[in-house]
Design an enzyme around this catalytic site. Sequence first.
Site, PDB file in Angstrom:
ATOM      1  N   LYS A   1     -27.248  13.734 101.952  1.00  0.00           N
ATOM      2  CA  LYS A   1     -28.578  14.174 101.497  1.00  0.00           C
ATOM      3  C   LYS A   1     -29.245  13.116 100.605  1.00  0.00           C
ATOM      4  CE  LYS A   1     -26.990  17.807  99.321  1.00  0.00           C
ATOM      5  NZ  LYS A   1     -25.546  17.611  99.554  1.00  0.00           N
TER       6      LYS A   1
ATOM      7  N   ARG B   1     -29.907  25.935  96.182  1.00  0.00           N
ATOM      8  CA  ARG B   1     -28.470  25.943  96.414  1.00  0.00           C
ATOM      9  C   ARG B   1     -27.903  27.356  96.496  1.00  0.00           C
ATOM     10  NH1 ARG B   1     -26.802  20.749  94.795  1.00  0.00           N
ATOM     11  NH2 ARG B   1     -24.598  20.450  95.196  1.00  0.00           N
TER      12      ARG B   1
ATOM     13  N   ARG C   1     -16.138  22.163  95.613  1.00  0.00           N
ATOM     14  CA  ARG C   1     -17.576  22.070  95.917  1.00  0.00           C
ATOM     15  C   ARG C   1     -17.846  22.510  97.359  1.00  0.00           C
ATOM     16  NH1 ARG C   1     -18.287  16.072  94.599  1.00  0.00           N
ATOM     17  NH2 ARG C   1     -20.400  16.308  95.357  1.00  0.00           N
TER      18      ARG C   1
ATOM     19  N   ARG D   1     -18.199   9.138  90.569  1.00  0.00           N
ATOM     20  CA  ARG D   1     -18.623  10.379  89.920  1.00  0.00           C
ATOM     21  C   ARG D   1     -17.421  11.219  89.540  1.00  0.00           C
ATOM     22  NH1 ARG D   1     -23.501  12.942  93.417  1.00  0.00           N
ATOM     23  NH2 ARG D   1     -22.263  14.816  93.029  1.00  0.00           N
TER      24      ARG D   1
ATOM     25  N   ARG E   1     -17.090   7.074  97.615  1.00  0.00           N
ATOM     26  CA  ARG E   1     -18.457   6.855  97.143  1.00  0.00           C
ATOM     27  C   ARG E   1     -18.450   6.138  95.793  1.00  0.00           C
ATOM     28  NH1 ARG E   1     -22.617  11.692  96.551  1.00  0.00           N
ATOM     29  NH2 ARG E   1     -20.901  12.661  95.442  1.00  0.00           N
TER      30      ARG E   1
END
Length: 216
Positions: free
Chosen positions: A13, A90, A173, A162, A129
């Site tokens: 996203k 969300r 998540r 992160r 990431r």
Amino acid sequence: MNIIILGAPGSGKGTQAAMISRKHELAHISTGDLLREAVAEGTELGKQVESILRSGKLVSDEVVLQLIREATSKSTKGNRRGWILDGYPRTVAQAESLETVLEEIGQKVDSVIVLDVNPDVIVERLSNRRTCESCKAVYNLLNNPPRYEGKCDICGHALIQREDDKANTIRKRLDVYNDRTRPIIHFYDGRYRIHRIDGTQPIDEVSAAIARLVSE
Ligand code: AP5
């Protein structure tokens, strides 16, 4: 043009929203980035949400609604031609609140894009990431690495991992996405046109597919 981009954590996203916002001069509104910024700046809000972000749970609907109110009304200032929402809504309650806010400020949603990616790909992507601590550019050690290890290609600042990109938190998540966020697709069905895109394609192909849809 006002766009909502939905998808599981790591579905791409943020990567796609950044590309679309540059191309179409849209404000990129990422609730995740706004919340992480508050944590980094040590604001009252940041202190309130820090442990929630680390755990992979959701921040309360009221807190994010306030962020969205401010960001969507600011987005009409300057030369922005609309917005792309990344990470909001969300929950179905957030989707309902968004309808009310948009009605109040006389704006509407033009497109809803859903990026479909399976959980194994997501865990691999998020574990690899890296994000620029300054300009927030996103990289991937496996398929989109920076030119120089540990440094952002755009601004030269350090790349960080992160806090919520640890294997256990990623699984949490994903559960939160399936329980709380996925039902939004059903909420939007019939209300807006939903464009489903195979998010496992290479970044440029996903981006080309989105470009075709938004120019239709
Ligand atoms: P948020 O920051 O929104 O995180 P998220 O939704 O979990 O999504 P991510 O940012 O992890 O992934 P992404 O889909 O943007 O993927 P990306 O492009 O980076 O939210 C974080 C937290 O904030 C939440 O857990 C919650 O606590 C809180 N929060 C935020 N909004 C909230 C709300 N509305 N209500 C309540 N709480 C909220 O890509 C991932 C990786 O894959 C990158 O390395 C990238 O380079 C790579 N990649 C991307 N596309 C491709 C591709 N096509 N092929 C190969 N690799 C790719």
